[in-house]
Scaffold this active site. Sequence first.
Site, PDB file in Angstrom:
ATOM      1  N   HIS A 101       1.020  -1.046  -0.106  1.00  0.00           N
ATOM      2  CA  HIS A 101      -0.059   0.069  -0.041  1.00  0.00           C
ATOM      3  C   HIS A 101       0.938   1.204   0.033  1.00  0.00           C
ATOM      4  O   HIS A 101       1.855   1.388   0.657  1.00  0.00           O
ATOM      5  CB  HIS A 101      -0.871  -0.139   1.229  1.00  0.00           C
ATOM      6  CG  HIS A 101      -2.010   1.130   1.174  1.00  0.00           C
ATOM      7  ND1 HIS A 101      -1.687   2.385   1.518  1.00  0.00           N
ATOM      8  CD2 HIS A 101      -3.411   0.999   0.825  1.00  0.00           C
ATOM      9  CE1 HIS A 101      -2.787   3.014   0.995  1.00  0.00           C
ATOM     10  NE2 HIS A 101      -3.775   2.213   0.736  1.00  0.00           N
ATOM     11  N   GLU A 173      -3.868   1.723  -7.347  1.00  0.00           N
ATOM     12  CA  GLU A 173      -4.408   2.750  -6.449  1.00  0.00           C
ATOM     13  C   GLU A 173      -3.325   4.208  -6.879  1.00  0.00           C
ATOM     14  O   GLU A 173      -2.192   4.157  -6.443  1.00  0.00           O
ATOM     15  CB  GLU A 173      -4.178   2.680  -4.796  1.00  0.00           C
ATOM     16  CG  GLU A 173      -5.399   1.439  -4.656  1.00  0.00           C
ATOM     17  CD  GLU A 173      -5.473   1.605  -2.975  1.00  0.00           C
ATOM     18  OE1 GLU A 173      -6.601   1.818  -2.755  1.00  0.00           O
ATOM     19  OE2 GLU A 173      -4.394   1.511  -2.255  1.00  0.00           O
TER      20      GLU A 173
HETATM   21  P1  13P Z   1      -9.675   6.342   0.153  1.00  0.00           P
HETATM   22  O1  13P Z   1     -10.983   5.305  -0.587  1.00  0.00           O
HETATM   23  O2  13P Z   1      -9.979   6.802   1.437  1.00  0.00           O
HETATM   24  O3  13P Z   1      -9.259   7.374  -1.048  1.00  0.00           O
HETATM   25  O4  13P Z   1      -8.619   5.309   0.283  1.00  0.00           O
HETATM   26  C1  13P Z   1      -8.101   4.294  -0.743  1.00  0.00           C
HETATM   27  C2  13P Z   1      -7.125   3.609  -0.218  1.00  0.00           C
HETATM   28  O5  13P Z   1      -6.076   3.742   0.211  1.00  0.00           O
HETATM   29  C3  13P Z   1      -7.732   1.947  -0.019  1.00  0.00           C
HETATM   30  O6  13P Z   1      -6.419   0.977   0.140  1.00  0.00           O
END
Ligand code: 13P
Length: 255
Positions: A101, A173
Amino acid sequence: MQKKYLIANWKMHKTVQEATAFMQALLPQLEAVDPSQLALCIAPSFVHLPAIAALIDGHESIRPLSLVAQNCHHAAEGAFTGEVSAAMLASIGVSGVLIGHSERRIYQKEDHLLLAKKIKRVLASGMQPFFCCGESLEARRHGSHKTMVQQQLEESLSGLTTQEIEKLAIAYEPVWAIGTGQVASIEAITEMHTFIRQMVSTQYGTERVPILYGGSCNPQNAKAIFDAPHVAGGLVGSASLQVDPLMKMVAALLG
Ligand code: 13P
């Protein structure tokens, strides 16, 4: 139909009491959902895992619910004060672990090599790694988003066999979309998911790795994101902290 994933990444939120109350409200709402269509994964703090495991124990086959940890150590065991091993997680019924992450890459300085070791460890413990990748704002501005994600994938996934890679899920992400309310456009999501799909397919000869999107996903934008090509679901932070928006995203995913 390919199974869809929705992962609730609670990050460092909720007390155990709040987590338990959330699960008690969520469980009855999942009775109508077909577990063959959806994997709804709750990724709480380590502290909450045993309490939630006890609540869902025995219901895994009838409810689309599983438990994911936000991190684990790369070593099997040893003198690592304050750390949690993959085997410990597996022993309480955790079935997957988030690896790489961006918050861990940024704040804990986790690098490609370490992440590669963690993936191996999670696989060896019989769990599913959810490998997170995504470009920084700077890379996006310079147009090097694909190069950055390609490097993240190549350096952390190299050495995996096709059999191993098929046990993984990848979460795209973009760092600039996480917690900012600035969701990536459908065009950007499609471009990156197609790119990741092609990379994995070329390198490993398989199309069976689910690719999820994460970054400011919410009940309003979820349907358009989940309908985009090669999007197998979502990795959701803040909008997963309450049952109602989470269930709305489940509906968007299955609708
Ligand atoms: P948000 O949905 O709060 O933007 O976070 C995304 C995230 O980092 C999920 O791992």
